[in-house]
Design an enzyme around this catalytic site. Structure first.
Site: not given
Ligand code: APR
Length: 174
Positions: A12, A26, A34-36, A119, A121-123
């Site tokens: 994490d 975002n 997610g990370v955010d 990018s 994860g969600v993206y």
């Molecule tokens: N620590 C490390 N990595 C993490 C964590 C964490 N706590 N939480 C999620 N991840 C990983 C996910 O598994 C993925 O591999 O970080 C990577 C990026 O995923 P997302 O957080 O979904 O980010 P992203 O794909 O860039 O999408 C951004 O998601 O959370 C929303 O507000 C954010 O709208 C924006 C979008």
């Protein structure tokens, strides 16, 4: 001359102890999942207050805030591209995220920075191409910006770690 070192960690990102954590935000900069989500809940409500003052962030750019309750001085918020098949400039936008974050690091005069898999994860960016962009960008831009940094890439699961390590090992062979 090596300008930077890159290591990967499975875990994490909020647990990182260093100078800055990069957030995969975002365009609104007002938090998300997610990370955010993890970074906002770890940093506390003052982070959202500061983010509001920025009035958003275009994809590929970065904005800096304090780290608040996290064990870093700064959070560098960057907005990665949403993957829409790979023919809409996603690669350049993702590379631009890394460049923007390193430019901010240079201005902040910091050297120990943690990155998530922006990018991936969600993206929906496929992990292998994303890891290639990440590693190539960190190496290229730390050299062009003459930065001496230690980058720690936090992977949230084992499969992502394996992917990033594969790409990292390949890049050492070149
Ligand atoms: N620590 C490390 N990595 C993490 C964590 C964490 N706590 N939480 C999620 N991840 C990983 C996910 O598994 C993925 O591999 O970080 C990577 C990026 O995923 P997302 O957080 O979904 O980010 P992203 O794909 O860039 O999408 C951004 O998601 O959370 C929303 O507000 C954010 O709208 C924006 C979008």
């Amino acid at each position: 001359m090596r300008n930077c070192t890159i290591e990967t960690v499975t875990g994490d990102i909020v647990n990182f102890k260093g100078d800055a954590i990069v957030n995969a935000a975002n365009n609104s900069l007002l938090g998300g999942g997610g990370v955010d989500g993890a970074i906002h809940s770890g940093a506390g409500p003052q982070l959202l207050e500061e983010c509001r003052q920025h009035g958003g962030c275009p994809t590929g750019e970065a904005r800096v805030t304090l780290g608040y309750n996290l064990e870093v001085k700064y959070i560098i918020h960057t907005v990665g591209p949403v993957w829409v098949g790979g023919d809409s400039g996603e690669q350049n936008l993702l590379a631009s995220c890394y460049f923007s974050c390193l430019k901010a690091a240079k201005e902040l005069k910091i050297t120990r920075i943690a990155f998530p898999a922006i990018s991936c994860g969600v993206y929906g960016y496929p992990p292998k191409p994303a890891a290639k962009v990440a590693v190539e960008s960190l190496k290229t831009y730390s050299a062009t910006l003459n930065l001496y940094c230690k980058f720690t890439i936090f992977c949230f699961n084992r499969s992502m770690s394996i992917t990033y390590n594969e790409i990292l090992n390949l890049s050492h062979e070149r």
